[in-house]
Design a protein around this motif. Sequence first.
Motif, PDB file in Angstrom:
ATOM      1  N   UNK A   1       0.875  -1.167   0.000  1.00 33.44           N
ATOM      2  CA  UNK A   1       0.000   0.000   0.000  1.00 33.44           C
ATOM      3  C   UNK A   1       0.915   1.220   0.000  1.00 33.44           C
ATOM      4  N   UNK A   2       0.693   2.107  -0.973  1.00 29.63           N
ATOM      5  CA  UNK A   2       1.473   3.340  -1.045  1.00 29.63           C
ATOM      6  C   UNK A   2       0.682   4.455  -0.378  1.00 29.63           C
ATOM      7  N   UNK A   3       1.321   5.103   0.597  1.00 30.64           N
ATOM      8  CA  UNK A   3       0.741   6.249   1.287  1.00 30.64           C
ATOM      9  C   UNK A   3       1.321   7.499   0.644  1.00 30.64           C
ATOM     10  N   UNK A   4       0.535   8.126  -0.219  1.00 28.65           N
ATOM     11  CA  UNK A   4       0.966   9.347  -0.900  1.00 28.65           C
ATOM     12  C   UNK A   4       1.008  10.502   0.099  1.00 28.65           C
ATOM     13  N   UNK A   5       1.693  11.607  -0.242  1.00 29.68           N
ATOM     14  CA  UNK A   5       1.772  12.746   0.685  1.00 29.68           C
ATOM     15  C   UNK A   5       0.391  13.170   1.196  1.00 29.68           C
ATOM     16  N   UNK A   6       0.305  13.306   2.517  1.00 30.69           N
ATOM     17  CA  UNK A   6      -0.951  13.692   3.159  1.00 30.69           C
ATOM     18  C   UNK A   6      -1.803  12.518   3.607  1.00 30.69           C
ATOM     19  N   UNK A   7      -1.371  11.297   3.273  1.00 37.51           N
ATOM     20  CA  UNK A   7      -2.152  10.112   3.654  1.00 37.51           C
ATOM     21  C   UNK A   7      -1.466   9.278   4.726  1.00 37.51           C
ATOM     22  N   UNK A   8      -0.334   9.731   5.224  1.00 32.87           N
ATOM     23  CA  UNK A   8       0.446   8.983   6.210  1.00 32.87           C
ATOM     24  C   UNK A   8      -0.439   8.601   7.396  1.00 32.87           C
ATOM     25  N   UNK A   9      -0.313   7.324   7.848  1.00 37.07           N
ATOM     26  CA  UNK A   9      -1.225   6.824   8.868  1.00 37.07           C
ATOM     27  C   UNK A   9      -0.576   5.671   9.655  1.00 37.07           C
ATOM     28  N   UNK A  10       0.148   5.989  10.752  1.00 35.44           N
ATOM     29  CA  UNK A  10       0.820   4.949  11.538  1.00 35.44           C
ATOM     30  C   UNK A  10      -0.117   3.840  12.035  1.00 35.44           C
ATOM     31  N   UNK A  11      -1.349   4.176  12.382  1.00 31.38           N
ATOM     32  CA  UNK A  11      -2.303   3.153  12.820  1.00 31.38           C
ATOM     33  C   UNK A  11      -2.517   2.112  11.723  1.00 31.38           C
ATOM     34  N   UNK A  12      -2.675   2.576  10.496  1.00 32.83           N
ATOM     35  CA  UNK A  12      -2.909   1.666   9.380  1.00 32.83           C
ATOM     36  C   UNK A  12      -1.638   0.890   9.015  1.00 32.83           C
ATOM     37  N   UNK A  13      -0.464   1.515   9.177  1.00 35.42           N
ATOM     38  CA  UNK A  13       0.792   0.792   8.920  1.00 35.42           C
ATOM     39  C   UNK A  13       0.837  -0.481   9.769  1.00 35.42           C
ATOM     40  N   UNK A  14       0.441  -0.355  11.046  1.00 34.79           N
ATOM     41  CA  UNK A  14       0.469  -1.493  11.968  1.00 34.79           C
ATOM     42  C   UNK A  14      -0.484  -2.598  11.525  1.00 34.79           C
ATOM     43  N   UNK A  15      -1.683  -2.193  11.112  1.00 32.81           N
ATOM     44  CA  UNK A  15      -2.671  -3.176  10.639  1.00 32.81           C
ATOM     45  C   UNK A  15      -2.118  -3.926   9.423  1.00 32.81           C
ATOM     46  N   UNK A  16      -1.528  -3.184   8.505  1.00 29.54           N
ATOM     47  CA  UNK A  16      -0.975  -3.802   7.300  1.00 29.54           C
ATOM     48  C   UNK A  16       0.164  -4.748   7.654  1.00 29.54           C
TER      49      UNK A  16
END
Length: 119
Positions: free
Chosen positions: A83-98
């Motif tokens: 999953x690519x997090x483009x500028x402005x979409x950064x989300x540490x909570x979702x990084x963990x889920x992934x």
Amino acid sequence: MKKTLVLGASLNSSRYSNLAINRLVNHGHTVKAVGLREGTVAGLTISTEKEAFENIDTVTLYLNPKRQEEFYDYIVSLKPKRVIFNPGTENPEFYEILQKNNIESEVACTLVLLGTNQY
């Protein structure tokens, strides 16, 4: 070529998600798109439904972190490689889920990756 889902796709030609769809298509990638409004970009139909696309390699996000929450389960269910997090979409909570689901997360710009042959 990488089958890519553009999530947060826009019909507005000045939006980065719209530019990404066009460039992905121009680079020969198979592209699927989900957005708020149905329509066509670069010959592709933007869906408003969470379709069960198969063999998605990459999901590229154009949704802010709050808007992403309703898509967590959907994205995980697609089993993309990344999953690519483009500028402005950064989300540490979702990084963990992934990470817990063995899905790579990459904080990058799809347009830059395409432009530098790193996609």
